[in-house]
Structure formats: structure tokens, C-alpha cells
Design a protein around this motif. Structure first.
Motif, PDB file in Angstrom:
ATOM      1  N   GLU A  60       0.814  -1.220   0.000  1.00  0.00           N
ATOM      2  CA  GLU A  60       0.000   0.000   0.000  1.00  0.00           C
ATOM      3  C   GLU A  60       0.848   1.270   0.000  1.00  0.00           C
ATOM      4  OE1 GLU A  60       0.150  -1.586   4.288  1.00  0.00           O
ATOM      5  OE2 GLU A  60      -0.133  -2.394   2.257  1.00  0.00           O
TER       6      GLU A  60
ATOM      7  N   GLU B 137      -2.861   4.266  -9.607  1.00  0.00           N
ATOM      8  CA  GLU B 137      -3.658   5.473  -9.788  1.00  0.00           C
ATOM      9  C   GLU B 137      -3.413   6.016 -11.193  1.00  0.00           C
ATOM     10  OE1 GLU B 137      -5.784   6.165  -7.567  1.00  0.00           O
ATOM     11  OE2 GLU B 137      -5.000   4.989  -5.894  1.00  0.00           O
TER      12      GLU B 137
ATOM     13  N   LYS C 170      -3.575   8.861   2.385  1.00  0.00           N
ATOM     14  CA  LYS C 170      -3.765   7.670   3.222  1.00  0.00           C
ATOM     15  C   LYS C 170      -2.428   7.167   3.778  1.00  0.00           C
ATOM     16  CE  LYS C 170      -7.761   5.886   0.632  1.00  0.00           C
ATOM     17  NZ  LYS C 170      -8.227   4.778  -0.249  1.00  0.00           N
TER      18      LYS C 170
ATOM     19  N   VAL D 273       3.123   3.223  -4.973  1.00  0.00           N
ATOM     20  CA  VAL D 273       2.091   3.812  -5.816  1.00  0.00           C
ATOM     21  C   VAL D 273       2.582   3.911  -7.254  1.00  0.00           C
ATOM     22  CG1 VAL D 273       0.574   5.792  -6.170  1.00  0.00           C
ATOM     23  CG2 VAL D 273       1.256   5.157  -3.851  1.00  0.00           C
TER      24      VAL D 273
ATOM     25  N   GLN E  90      -4.681   8.791  -2.344  1.00  0.00           N
ATOM     26  CA  GLN E  90      -3.880   7.642  -1.930  1.00  0.00           C
ATOM     27  C   GLN E  90      -2.679   8.078  -1.096  1.00  0.00           C
ATOM     28  OE1 GLN E  90      -4.537   4.557  -1.925  1.00  0.00           O
ATOM     29  NE2 GLN E  90      -2.546   3.808  -1.209  1.00  0.00           N
TER      30      GLN E  90
ATOM     31  N   ASP F  13      -0.332  -0.099  -5.364  1.00  0.00           N
ATOM     32  CA  ASP F  13      -1.560   0.632  -5.634  1.00  0.00           C
ATOM     33  C   ASP F  13      -1.413   1.275  -7.014  1.00  0.00           C
ATOM     34  OD1 ASP F  13      -4.108   2.123  -4.566  1.00  0.00           O
ATOM     35  OD2 ASP F  13      -2.805   3.667  -5.405  1.00  0.00           O
TER      36      ASP F  13
END
Length: 264
Positions: A211, A239, A253, A214, A250, A237
Motif C-alpha cells: 500500500e 492510480e 492515506k 504507488v 492515496q 496501488d
């Protein structure tokens, strides 16, 4: 050190660096926050009926206009509406582009911070400005994340990401704050297969939590083969750059903003 010590230090800093000026029937409040271009965040507090109206006087919208972003059409307009709704702002008597809300006196602190945060998030939409010819995707990602980060997070370009083997490889960006970090890899459409394979290889070998990795993909979901996206989702992740605020959400987070320390 305990939570009370940290909260007290943050509140003292906010108190010492917040300046208030009389303005008509209200007050201009200069907060210790800055937009992407370095300008300070200023909101206007005005008495209204039994409560207060708080507004950024369309400061963020003006900055976007100077950057070449049309806040009233297309993706920018959609993102602006989402920012207002997400911040719980009622937009009372707001002019086009103005961020405003109204509430009771006992909620004044929350109203001021809510408008300030929404104004900062709106300023982050400057990445929607018309693309400069020849600008590399990695630079567009860096510019966008830099605007989002402001001065509240630390950014490192070409940052080493630790691998399970003990070695390290470079990724586009490392974003850090308060002991938490996210690693961002820009994945361009110029050579999508090679870019995706490089991202998959580096993130797949990394020992960083999934997580916190990215993959920022150029364009939108329709520009990418589903198989490539599915592969990248197994190691990070994912995006899409053309999705307003998805990258910022994101990163929020993984690397929460310092303002979280102000919450009771």
C-alpha cells in the motif's frame, strides 16, 4: 514525549504564526499554511446572523486561473465540486470559484480549517493546466505531487527503495512525513510495456508494504490494457494521472497531513 506534548507544540506553533487583521465588519485570518506557489493562506471571517461566514475569497480559484486552469468546466469543475462536498462546506452566498461556508460560533475553528484545507486542495488542481509541449511524464507527476505536498511533506526525487535482497533501486519519488513514507513510480504511455515492466520489477522486489508503493499511470484506465493494470495491482496501488485527486487521496492515506495532529 507523549501525545499531549506533541499536540501542545503544534497548537503553540499555529497560535504563534496565525495573524488576524480587521477587515470591514469581519477579520482576515492569515494561517501558517501556503499554496503551491508560496503564497500564504488567508480566509475572511464575517459575522452573519447567529453565526459566521468563512471564505477564501476565491483565492485558490484566482491562482488556478493564472496557471491556465478553467475551474468551471471539465475535470477541474468535477474535482472542485468533490472538494466542496468532501469538506462538508455549504457554499453559502458563494461567488463562482469561492470556497465559503456558514456555521455556528462554537464551530468557528472547524469552519476556518475546513475552508483553508479546501482552498489548499483546490490549488492542487493546477496540475490540470495545459501540458507543456515536450514535458516528460515523470516531471508532470513530480510537479503534481510537489503541489500536493506543499511544505508539509518531504519529497525526494530518484529515491532509493529498499529491496528484499538488501540492495536498492530508484523510483520517481519518495514522499515522507512523521516516519511514514510512500514511493511513487511514474509509468509513461510513451513506451507502456517497458515502463510497466520496470515498475512491476522494482516494486515486486521491494520490501516496502504494497500500500506504500504507488504506480502513477499516464492517462486514464481506457488507455491501458487491463492485463497490465491487473499485473501492477499485484505489487502496488495503481492510480491514473487523469483521475482528479486520486493520486492525492492515496498519498494522503499513506502519508497523512500534519493537520491530523490538531484533531482531539
Amino acid at each position: 514525549m507523549d501525545a499531549t506534548t506533541v499536540i501542545g507544540a503544534v497548537l503553540r506553533t499555529v497560535n504563534d504564526n496565525t495573524v488576524v487583521h480587521p477587515y470591514g465588519d469581519g477579520l482576515l485570518v492569515d494561517l501558517p499554511l501556503t499554496y503551491g506557489d508560496g503564497d500564504g493562506v488567508r480566509v475572511l471571517v464575517e459575522p452573519m446572523g447567529s453565526g459566521y461566514r468563512v471564505t477564501d475569497r476565491a483565492a485558490a480559484a484566482s491562482l488556478l486561473s493564472m496557471a491556465g486552469v478553467n475551474l468551471f468546466a471539465g475535470r477541474a469543475a468535477e474535482a472542485f465540486a468533490e472538494i466542496m462536498a468532501g469538506g462538508g462546506l455549504n457554499g453559502v452566498n458563494a461567488a463562482p470559484g469561492e470556497i465559503a461556508t456558514f456555521g455556528a460560533a462554537e464551530d468557528l475553528g472547524r469552519l476556518v480549517l475546513g475552508v483553508a484545507q479546501a482552498s489548499l486542495r483546490t490549488d492542487q488542481l493546477r496540475w490540470l493546466a495545459p501540458r507543456q509541449a515536450g514535458m516528460r511524464f515523470v516531471d508532470r507527476v513530480t510537479d503534481r505531487v510537489t503541489v500536493w505536498a506543499g511544505r508539509s511533506r518531504n519529497l525526494q526525487r530518484d529515491a532509493p527503495i529498499p529491496l528484499e535482497s538488501g540492495r536498492s533501486r530508484s523510483v520517481t519519488l519518495r514522499v515522507a512525513n512523521d516516519g511514514k513514507a510512500a514511493y511513487v513510480q511514474a509509468v509513461s504511455l510513451r513506451d507502456p510495456d517497458q515502463a510497466a515492466e520496470h515498475c512491476y520489477h522494482v516494486f515486486g522486489l521491494s520490501k516496502i508494504a504494497r500500500e506504500s508503493r504507488v504506480a502513477a499511470l499516464d492517462g486514464s484506465a481506457r488507455d491501458w490494457p487491463p492485463a497490465i493494470v491487473a499485473e501492477l495491482r499485484t505489487v502496488s496501488d495503481v492510480e491514473f494521472f487523469d483521475d482528479p485527486l486520486s493520486l492525492e487521496r492515496q498519498l494522503d492515506k499513506v502519508v497523512p497531513p500534519p493537520q491530523a495532529a490538531l484533531r482531539p
